[in-house]
Write an enzyme that holds these catalytic residues in place. Structure first.
Site, short mmCIF file in Angstrom:
data_model
loop_
_atom_site.label_atom_id
_atom_site.label_comp_id
_atom_site.label_asym_id
_atom_site.label_seq_id
_atom_site.Cartn_x
_atom_site.Cartn_y
_atom_site.Cartn_z
CB CYS A 1 -0.91 0.02 1.21
SG CYS A 1 -2.04 -1.35 1.25
CB CYS B 1 -3.86 4.83 2.62
SG CYS B 1 -3.52 6.39 1.81
#
Lengths: 125, 385
Positions: A33, A102
């Site tokens: 990610c 995130c």
């Protein structure tokens, strides 16, 4: 897109590095990610006396890591446990919406570091 | 240095000599090119001249050039316009996995309308394999769209070969040449293409104007309906000033290309060689089949956005294919298609030189970049240097 506080913490990150003989270590995120944060805490008499971090990630990831170390140092374990990702965002005067999810892993990494600290304490006792 | 602009693949400044040619059409020469009186006729004359210039440079005919509002619009018109108009001939379209979003999203939209789309893979250098195209062809393939040069890694695709095969199979060939026009020689006949997209702001022209070459005989459904401008293929009062700007910029780029490219390429190579001395770095794309101004590298253990912010603090403007800069959670689809891992792709940096880039600027970047990379690595839990 970033607040002045985010840019300040990004440009001059506080407490970067590792703590040798740390009492707790926590890691959150994954490289897939694009964000990984690792946090070390030093605890004396149930109080966090030092906290350092290393982060792979964007400007927001580095700034949240940095500001978290400032929020944590001096707090008791119980007080530190109360710190949420929202507290971290507030301390930075907000984050762009895309970054809220995130790149805001610092409080989660802290929870893992505290869990690690508690596990080590139990082993000792 | 105050500002080192190394993001020319994103956009370029309007040349002052181009701007000067445009200004009269915003002011005194403001006429509507469809009007019969003198002001209108003068606007029409300028528009015709601009179209002639573009057609001549591309090796096309006057009537084969459509002015649009952007490179993205050109891509949309070519792909959606052709597919919708020619649906009776077939339902299958071929493209590559490394196209610009304007192409990929047009394809996704067509899939929703029931079209079938094949996305060709690329090799590790970012090149489409002609064999892959050949084996993807089906009975009902009507259109293929492959970009001329990739916007991220600068790889130049074998368009002429693909176009030749497409023609043999009666498949219309579109190429998104937004990154190559102005930088590479682009001739629609040598490239064997039926449609070609370009955008003025990539070669020192204004933003807000593009063009689509459409070979005579190729029929499209318009996306914008209205007053019949651009031979019924793109309605809307022609923005004469922008079209003049596009044509002038293309004319200048074409005239100077052979002088500028060797100099840019030399500086580009110096930049690549300098960056490659940093440990744990890889060059993305093909060293030879590459736009002369493109550098794209990945630094292991660091993330692209934090690299860009640090470069910006030193006055260096660049771009990255990291997830954080793409506005999605995924890093560059181009780098992933080339087989890079997510981890590595997050650490990408694109530097694209321009005609006015100086050696001093390249030296400055080579001086500033290594300590930034080192500092970020020292902060990274992935790095054990």
């Amino acid at each position: 897109m970033y607040s002045d506080k985010v840019m300040d913490h990004f440009q001059n990150p506080r407490n970067v590095g590792e703590i040798e003989n740390a009492d707790g270590v926590g890691e959150e995120g994954n490289a897939r990610c694009g964000d990984i944060m690792k946090l070390w805490i030093k605890v004396e008499n149930n109080r966090i006396v030092d906290c350092k971090f290393k982060t792979f990630g964007c400007g927001a990831a580095i700034a949240t890591s940095s500001v978290l170390t400032e929020l944590v140092i001096g707090k008791t374990i119980e007080e530190a446990e109360e710190i949420s990702n929202q507290h971290v965002v507030d301390a930075l005067d907000g984050l762009p919406p895309l970054k809220l999810h995130c790149s805001n892993l610092a409080a989660d990494a802290l929870k893992k570091a505290i869990a690690d600290y508690r596990a080590r304490q139990q082993q000792v006792s | 240095m105050e500002q080192v602009y190394l993001d020319h693949a994103a956009t370029t400044p309007v040349r002052p000599d181009v701007l000067n040619c445009m200004i009269p059409y915003f002011t005194n020469g403001f006429g509507n090119a469809s009007s019969v009186y003198r002001l209108g006729r003068e606007a029409r004359k300028a528009l015709d001249q601009a179209r002639t210039t573009v057609a001549e440079i591309l090796g096309a005919e006057f009537n084969e050039i459509i002015f649009t509002g952007s490179g993205s619009e050109s891509d949309n018109l070519a792909i959606k316009g052709y597919a919708l108009k020619n649906r009776a001939k077939g339902n299958h379209i071929i493209t590559s996995s490394i196209e610009h979003q304007a192409v990929l999203d047009s394809m996704k939209w067509l899939e929703k309308q029931g079209f079938e789309v094949t996305y060709l893979p690329v090799n590790e250098l970012g090149l489409v394999r002609v064999e892959d195209f050949q084996s993807a062809i089906k009975e009902d393939t009507i259109l293929v769209s492959i970009m001329h040069a990739n916007n991220e890694v600068g790889t130049i695709q074998p368009i002429a070969e693909i176009g030749k095969i497409a023609r043999e199979h009666g498949i219309a060939m579109h190429t998104d040449a937004v990154q190559s026009v102005g930088s590479l020689p682009v001739n629609v006949n040598e490239l064997n293409v039926d449609m070609l997209s370009l955008s003025a702001h990539k070669f020192y022209g204004p933003k807000g104007v593009g063009a689509l070459y459409v070979r005579s005989g190729i029929r499209l459904d318009p996306l914008i309906h209205g007053g019949g401008q651009e031979r019924n293929r793109r309605a809307g009062t022609e923005n004469v000033a922008l079209c003049v700007g596009l044509a002038k910029a293309l004319e200048f780029a074409e005239a100077e290309r052979e002088q500028i490219n060797p100099r840019i390429e030399k500086l580009r190579n110096k930049l690549i060689d300098g960056i490659m001395t940093i440990p744990h770095v890889r060059l993305n794309g093909c060293r030879e089949k590459r736009l002369p101004n493109n550098v794209n590298v990945c630094f292991e253990f660091i993330e692209g956005e934090s690299l860009l912010l640090n470069l910006d603090m030193k006055g260096i403007a660049a771009s990255s294919g990291s997830a954080c800069t793409s506005g999605s959670l995924e890093p560059s689809h181009v780098l992933l298609a080339m087989g890079l891992s997510h981890e590595i792709a997050h650490g990408s940096l694109r530097l694209t030189l321009g005609k006015d880039t100086t050696e001093a600027e390249i030296d400055y970047v080579l001086e500033q970049l290594p300590p930034i990379v080192q500092r970020l690595r020292e902060m990274s839990p992935l790095y054990n240097g």
